[in-house]
Scaffold this motif. Structure first.
Motif, short mmCIF file in Angstrom:
data_model
loop_
_atom_site.label_atom_id
_atom_site.label_comp_id
_atom_site.label_asym_id
_atom_site.label_seq_id
_atom_site.Cartn_x
_atom_site.Cartn_y
_atom_site.Cartn_z
N ASN A 148 -5.61 9.08 5.33
CA ASN A 148 -5.31 8.29 4.13
C ASN A 148 -4.35 7.15 4.43
O ASN A 148 -4.48 6.05 3.89
N LEU A 149 -3.37 7.41 5.31
CA LEU A 149 -2.39 6.39 5.66
C LEU A 149 -3.06 5.20 6.32
O LEU A 149 -2.80 4.04 5.98
N VAL A 150 -3.97 5.47 7.27
CA VAL A 150 -4.68 4.40 7.98
C VAL A 150 -5.59 3.64 7.02
O VAL A 150 -5.66 2.41 7.05
N LEU A 151 -6.28 4.38 6.15
CA LEU A 151 -7.15 3.74 5.16
C LEU A 151 -6.36 2.79 4.26
O LEU A 151 -6.76 1.66 4.00
N ASN A 152 -5.20 3.28 3.79
CA ASN A 152 -4.37 2.47 2.90
C ASN A 152 -3.86 1.22 3.61
O ASN A 152 -3.79 0.13 3.04
N ALA A 153 -3.49 1.39 4.88
CA ALA A 153 -2.93 0.27 5.64
C ALA A 153 -3.97 -0.82 5.90
O ALA A 153 -3.64 -2.01 5.90
N ARG A 190 -16.92 11.83 11.09
CA ARG A 190 -17.36 12.32 9.78
C ARG A 190 -17.10 11.20 8.75
O ARG A 190 -15.97 10.75 8.63
N ARG A 191 -18.15 10.83 8.05
CA ARG A 191 -17.99 9.79 7.04
C ARG A 191 -17.07 10.23 5.93
O ARG A 191 -17.06 11.39 5.52
N ILE A 192 -16.28 9.28 5.49
CA ILE A 192 -15.33 9.55 4.40
C ILE A 192 -16.10 9.66 3.09
O ILE A 192 -16.92 8.80 2.75
N PHE A 196 0.84 -1.20 0.00
CA PHE A 196 0.00 0.00 0.00
C PHE A 196 0.87 1.25 0.00
O PHE A 196 2.05 1.22 0.38
N GLU A 197 0.27 2.37 -0.43
CA GLU A 197 1.03 3.61 -0.58
C GLU A 197 1.08 4.40 0.73
O GLU A 197 0.06 4.58 1.41
N PHE A 198 2.26 4.85 1.08
CA PHE A 198 2.43 5.71 2.25
C PHE A 198 1.84 7.08 1.95
O PHE A 198 1.89 7.56 0.83
N ASP A 199 1.28 7.71 2.98
CA ASP A 199 0.67 9.03 2.81
C ASP A 199 0.94 9.85 4.07
O ASP A 199 0.86 9.33 5.18
N ALA A 249 -15.13 5.75 8.55
CA ALA A 249 -14.54 6.99 9.06
C ALA A 249 -13.27 6.69 9.85
O ALA A 249 -13.10 5.59 10.39
N VAL A 250 -12.41 7.72 9.95
CA VAL A 250 -11.17 7.60 10.73
C VAL A 250 -11.04 8.83 11.62
O VAL A 250 -11.09 9.96 11.13
N ASN A 251 -10.89 8.61 12.93
CA ASN A 251 -10.61 9.70 13.86
C ASN A 251 -9.15 9.57 14.32
O ASN A 251 -8.85 8.79 15.22
N PRO A 252 -8.24 10.32 13.68
CA PRO A 252 -6.82 10.18 14.03
C PRO A 252 -6.39 11.10 15.18
O PRO A 252 -6.94 12.19 15.35
N ASN A 253 -5.42 10.64 15.96
CA ASN A 253 -4.80 11.46 17.00
C ASN A 253 -3.31 11.53 16.64
O ASN A 253 -2.54 10.62 16.93
N LYS A 254 -2.90 12.65 16.02
CA LYS A 254 -1.54 12.77 15.50
C LYS A 254 -0.49 12.71 16.61
O LYS A 254 0.58 12.12 16.43
N LYS A 255 -0.79 13.35 17.75
CA LYS A 255 0.19 13.39 18.84
C LYS A 255 0.47 12.01 19.40
O LYS A 255 1.61 11.66 19.69
N LYS A 256 -0.57 11.22 19.57
CA LYS A 256 -0.40 9.89 20.15
C LYS A 256 -0.20 8.78 19.11
O LYS A 256 0.06 7.63 19.45
N HIS A 257 -0.32 9.15 17.83
CA HIS A 257 -0.23 8.17 16.75
C HIS A 257 -1.24 7.04 16.98
O HIS A 257 -0.91 5.86 16.95
#
Length: 357
Positions: free
Chosen positions: A282-287, A352-354, A274-277, A295-303
């Motif tokens: 997008n990165l989680v979706l690809n993985a 939020r739905r993708i 899969f492609e890195f983003d 939907a994806v709720n990301p937490n950048k600080k905590k990864h």
């Protein structure tokens, strides 16, 4: 002592063993000096020179001139004056000795040191060769096996035992079978170099892909992350540094020709590329692909990322025994939690739905 045969044999030995002539001569020198000590009870007063131009072996020994010899390293005055008439007691004289005059025991000792020394040089050479290939992939051949271990021929007169747990379940085990393995560590032991190899290390997959993908070799495409369930499935994240090059296409190859070669080397282990983003969503979706994520709720600080999926897709998104989620998480270095829409609704989680293209 002049010996063309010795220096001719030295050339052949150095070429055959892949060891420098200087190192072999050093071992030979120690052997001759030890033989000299056997005959004279001392070697501190001696030195040896090898003249490769004149094909000559020269042994010099320094003696102290005395009236009556009582200790090793001394020479009687009457003997010394046969070489230098003006010499007197207390002076030192350097005498050229001939290895040909050594006794049988001395010669036997010299041969033993040479044999042991050459064996040690071969061990050091093998260690250096494999140490340079640490963290690399090599092709080996099975020479024997039992219930617990498989013995592999590594080349360079070296073998290693590979525990069966480091093999893939699908590996065909028979004498003569060839296996590509990853060198995890090289140690020098009292018995010589020990090479540790693995078929289950995730870096084996990385090296296999690098081998078939020129774009990775020249730096156009980069492997950003890799995770693996050995013998079953592997996920690989790739990034292109050239907008005109598709990273997934580069790894997979035309009609899958490149990735097929990797799969054959891994006895059919499945590989998801899969492609890195840089965008976390997008990165989680690809993985997680091919899982369908709402939907994806990301937490950048905590990864960390909470992924919402339709109830009917929950099992496939998580994967058998959680494999898909686990491999996706390991490949990108993010903690991934997967939750169904109904559970998210019960817990009042907003998302939020993708938007689909």
């Amino acid at each position: 002592m002049i010996s063309k045969d010795f220096f001719r044999a030295l050339e052949l030995l150095a070429e055959d063993k892949g060891i420098s002539k200087e190192k072999i001569l050093d071992v030979m020198g120690r052997g001759i000096l030890n033989a000299y000590k056997k005959d004279h009870a001392i070697s501190d007063n001696a030195r040896i020179e090898f003249n490769t131009v004149k094909n000559e072996i020269i042994l010099f020994a320094e003696y102290v001139v005395v009236e009556t010899v009582e200790n090793p390293g001394e020479v009687a005055l009457e003997v010394a004056r046969k070489r230098r008439k003006t010499i007197k007691i207390g002076d030192t004289i350097i005498i050229k000795e001939s290895p040909k005059e050594f006794g049988r025991i001395a010669v036997s000792s010299a041969k033993q040191i040479l044999t042991q020394g050459l064996k040690q040089l071969e061990r050091e050479k093998a260690y250096d060769d494999f140490k340079e290939r640490e963290n690399e992939m090599i092709t080996t051949e099975i020479v024997s096996f039992n219930r617990d271990f498989v013995t592999l021929d590594l080349g360079h007169n070296m073998e290693t035992s590979l525990p069966r747990k480091e093999l893939l379940k699908s590996d065909e085990i028979y004498e003569g079978s060839r296996l590509r393995v990853y060198i995890t560590k090289v140690d020098m032991t009292t018995k010589g170099p020990k090479v540790f190899v693995s078929r289950t290390d995730r870096n084996l997959v990385k090296r296999l892909i690098e081998q078939v993908c020129p774009e990775i070799q020249d730096g156009t495409v980069e492997i950003m992350g890799i995770s693996r369930d050995p013998g079953d499935r592997c996920k690989i994240s790739v990034l292109s540094h050239d907008e005109n090059v598709d990273p997934i296409g580069a790894v997979v190859g035309y009609k899958g020709t490149r990735i097929k070669e990797v799969l054959e080397a891994l006895q059919g282990e499945k590989i998801d590329v899969f492609e890195f983003d840089t965008n976390p969503t997008n990165l989680v979706l690809n993985a997680l692909a091919p899982a369908k994520v709402v939907a994806v709720n990301p937490n950048k600080k905590k990864h960390e990322a909470l992924c919402i999926v339709n109830d009917k897709d929950l099992t496939s998104a998580i994967g058998v025994k959680g494999q898909n989620a686990k491999l996706a998480s390991q490949a990108i270095g993010w903690k991934i939690e997967i939750m169904s829409v109904s559970v998210a609704k019960e817990q009042g989680i907003r998302y939020r739905r993708i938007e689909k293209d």
